[in-house]
Scaffold this active site. Sequence first.
Site, PDB file in Angstrom:
ATOM      1  N   GLY A   4       0.843  -1.201   0.000  1.00  0.00           N
ATOM      2  CA  GLY A   4       0.000   0.000   0.000  1.00  0.00           C
ATOM      3  C   GLY A   4       0.872   1.242   0.000  1.00  0.00           C
ATOM      4  O   GLY A   4       1.864   1.313   0.736  1.00  0.00           O
ATOM      5  N   GLY A  14      -0.285   4.606   0.329  1.00  0.00           N
ATOM      6  CA  GLY A  14      -0.887   5.824   0.863  1.00  0.00           C
ATOM      7  C   GLY A  14      -0.022   6.367   1.990  1.00  0.00           C
ATOM      8  O   GLY A  14       1.161   6.016   2.132  1.00  0.00           O
ATOM      9  N   GLY A  15      -0.622   7.223   2.801  1.00  0.00           N
ATOM     10  CA  GLY A  15       0.143   7.893   3.861  1.00  0.00           C
ATOM     11  C   GLY A  15       0.754   6.939   4.860  1.00  0.00           C
ATOM     12  O   GLY A  15       1.905   7.139   5.297  1.00  0.00           O
ATOM     13  N   ALA A  16       0.032   5.891   5.260  1.00  0.00           N
ATOM     14  CA  ALA A  16       0.576   4.956   6.251  1.00  0.00           C
ATOM     15  C   ALA A  16       1.752   4.196   5.648  1.00  0.00           C
ATOM     16  O   ALA A  16       2.816   4.051   6.274  1.00  0.00           O
ATOM     17  CB  ALA A  16      -0.506   3.986   6.718  1.00  0.00           C
ATOM     18  N   HIS A  40     -19.643  10.356   4.919  1.00  0.00           N
ATOM     19  CA  HIS A  40     -19.286  11.775   4.953  1.00  0.00           C
ATOM     20  C   HIS A  40     -20.532  12.577   4.610  1.00  0.00           C
ATOM     21  O   HIS A  40     -21.218  12.265   3.625  1.00  0.00           O
ATOM     22  CB  HIS A  40     -18.175  12.057   3.941  1.00  0.00           C
ATOM     23  CG  HIS A  40     -17.487  13.365   4.151  1.00  0.00           C
ATOM     24  ND1 HIS A  40     -18.102  14.569   3.889  1.00  0.00           N
ATOM     25  CD2 HIS A  40     -16.250  13.668   4.617  1.00  0.00           C
ATOM     26  CE1 HIS A  40     -17.265  15.555   4.177  1.00  0.00           C
ATOM     27  NE2 HIS A  40     -16.134  15.035   4.625  1.00  0.00           N
ATOM     28  N   ARG A  59     -19.570  13.735  12.407  1.00  0.00           N
ATOM     29  CA  ARG A  59     -20.046  13.350  11.071  1.00  0.00           C
ATOM     30  C   ARG A  59     -21.263  12.433  11.100  1.00  0.00           C
ATOM     31  O   ARG A  59     -22.140  12.540  10.242  1.00  0.00           O
ATOM     32  CB  ARG A  59     -18.926  12.645  10.304  1.00  0.00           C
ATOM     33  CG  ARG A  59     -17.923  13.608   9.797  1.00  0.00           C
ATOM     34  CD  ARG A  59     -16.907  12.950   8.906  1.00  0.00           C
ATOM     35  NE  ARG A  59     -15.887  13.947   8.640  1.00  0.00           N
ATOM     36  CZ  ARG A  59     -14.714  13.701   8.118  1.00  0.00           C
ATOM     37  NH1 ARG A  59     -14.384  12.480   7.765  1.00  0.00           N
ATOM     38  NH2 ARG A  59     -13.860  14.671   7.907  1.00  0.00           N
ATOM     39  N   HIS A  66     -17.384   6.929   3.239  1.00  0.00           N
ATOM     40  CA  HIS A  66     -16.120   7.671   3.167  1.00  0.00           C
ATOM     41  C   HIS A  66     -14.968   6.937   3.841  1.00  0.00           C
ATOM     42  O   HIS A  66     -13.848   6.971   3.355  1.00  0.00           O
ATOM     43  CB  HIS A  66     -16.332   9.025   3.836  1.00  0.00           C
ATOM     44  CG  HIS A  66     -15.131   9.913   3.871  1.00  0.00           C
ATOM     45  ND1 HIS A  66     -14.522  10.384   2.728  1.00  0.00           N
ATOM     46  CD2 HIS A  66     -14.423  10.430   4.904  1.00  0.00           C
ATOM     47  CE1 HIS A  66     -13.498  11.155   3.054  1.00  0.00           C
ATOM     48  NE2 HIS A  66     -13.403  11.182   4.364  1.00  0.00           N
ATOM     49  N   SER A  99      -7.643  10.866  10.871  1.00  0.00           N
ATOM     50  CA  SER A  99      -7.112   9.749  10.079  1.00  0.00           C
ATOM     51  C   SER A  99      -5.716  10.074   9.560  1.00  0.00           C
ATOM     52  O   SER A  99      -4.823   9.233   9.585  1.00  0.00           O
ATOM     53  CB  SER A  99      -8.033   9.420   8.911  1.00  0.00           C
ATOM     54  OG  SER A  99      -8.198  10.548   8.101  1.00  0.00           O
TER      55      SER A  99
HETATM   56  O1  FUM Z   1     -13.809  16.431   4.668  1.00  0.00           O
HETATM   57  C1  FUM Z   1     -12.636  16.159   4.591  1.00  0.00           C
HETATM   58  O2  FUM Z   1     -11.775  16.947   4.227  1.00  0.00           O
HETATM   59  C2  FUM Z   1     -12.221  14.826   5.014  1.00  0.00           C
HETATM   60  C3  FUM Z   1     -11.341  14.722   5.972  1.00  0.00           C
HETATM   61  C4  FUM Z   1     -11.083  13.421   6.596  1.00  0.00           C
HETATM   62  O3  FUM Z   1     -11.645  12.428   6.151  1.00  0.00           O
HETATM   63  O4  FUM Z   1     -10.342  13.378   7.592  1.00  0.00           O
END
Ligand code: FUM
Length: 533
Positions: A8, A10-12, A234, A271, A331, A372
């Site tokens: 992977g 991504g960031g991690a 989201h 959220r 999301h 995250s």
């Molecule tokens: O809405 C956003 O910018 C999402 C941010 C996130 O998932 O941490």
Amino acid sequence: MTDLLVIGSGGAGLSAALEAARSGAKVCVVTKSLPTQAQTCMAQGGINAALGNLEPDSVDEHVADTLRSAHGLADETMIRRCCEAGPETIEWLDRLLTPFSRLEGAKTPLQSIAQRRLGGASHPRACYAQDYTGLKILQTLYDRCLEAGVEFRTRHYLLDLLVRDRIVSGALFWDQDAGEVVALHSRSTFLATGGFGALYHGYSTNAAGATGDGMAAVLRAGGVLRNMEFVQFHPTALEGSAILISEGARGAGATLIDQAGERFTDELGPRDEVARAIFAKIRQGERVYLDLRHLGEKRLNELMPQELHLARLHAGIDPLKEPLPIAPAAHYSMGGIAVNRDLAALGLRGLWAAGECAEAGIHGANRLGGNSLLEIIAFGRIAAKNALNSPVNPVEHTEELESAKRRIDALLQRKGKLSPHSKHKILGKRLYHDLGIVRDRELMEDTLSYLGELQSRLDQVAPQDPSRRHNQALVELLEYENSLLLARALCESALHRRESRGAHWRSDFPQEDPEFAQPTLYTLESGAVKSEK
Ligand code: FUM
């Protein structure tokens, strides 16, 4: 042979790779697409750290906000570790030359980093780079990884972990460009394969490839998944296309309005609550809008150039002139690979995991925006150090390699009439409506039998193209198989949790129940969901 195999990019994955490579380890990052094509880019709004650059803030308040939002399902020790790592993580990213947005007149570089307030946070705590935060961090990490000599293998799809006697010593991949199965052995293996948001295909902010491949591989290897029922929706994706409009917009003062132009909820609530309030309106047949007009052109261009562009491109609407029609979309996967406090996968040796693919006790029933990005960077680095300190002795897996080759050959020759892409679309719609923001027993039991039917007809789904090289449909078929496996884990876990908590909201059990104040565990071996004691 590598010291650390990172699956992977991504960031991690890139944080772990950089940390390990800078300590002298031989590191290989393997990704099914291309480096920086990762969901990390979807964390546009920012990365949390209690810097207090705009108003006083503290790690304790960051911990308290995160705990509150998790609704009793998080591990306070892990949350504290993550929040305490916040300021140092931002300093590290700043030293790597991440282009954060800045405040004027600050005394130190750290104090100059701009911060905004995201939902559920008691202070402006999210450090940002306009509305490109995740993307800018990824690009920076990738540059530094190249400088540090990290090897990259792109377009390698994870087939399975190489595991014997519960010891993981690498993985099998389908090399999409060469059209062959390859085995990569390593002294330590680190999964950073992201979440399963694309199960909700068509109703997700995620790319179609976010199919939880690492989680599915862990299940097949005998590992454990935790809290699979918790999926974050989201609140503000563009209606129809599900393109993300960052929470940064509401952080800057954008409002949510109904058809009558009235505000109806606290835009900066957690959220899960905001998504439910919007969904309730939509279920009554109303449309809901995000109104940015009053923020003005100068401010929007400065803070949210990407959102402006996306709205014009995908909705054909100029947010300076008209409110944007929005709807909640899947999301983020709060659940994932169950790891211990060292970020080692439960039930398997030699395997570590961090980021969205892992459940490390941070987000519980509802993740806070901005946490995250902090988790993936802070825990990616910690996991890399732990992994390098506990290597295993890799063994040959000739039989597994041969069997994977036979499996791929059989899939390529399959004659079924259905394409994996079309099946995924149908699955996404079904899951959004029946296993989405509001759930109940009847709908979920129907979904479970529907998943059983899809599974029994899997042999009719075929790539429709026997080419070995560059065969995207083959990858989509493999992803679809993983999606079915994870959808079952999600549905069974959601049925097991007979209460409402955070993002898991059941109309037949609308209250939080102390009986269910523990995480759920899911394995293939037991074939059932259990509550963690
Ligand atoms: O809405 C956003 O910018 C999402 C941010 C996130 O998932 O941490």
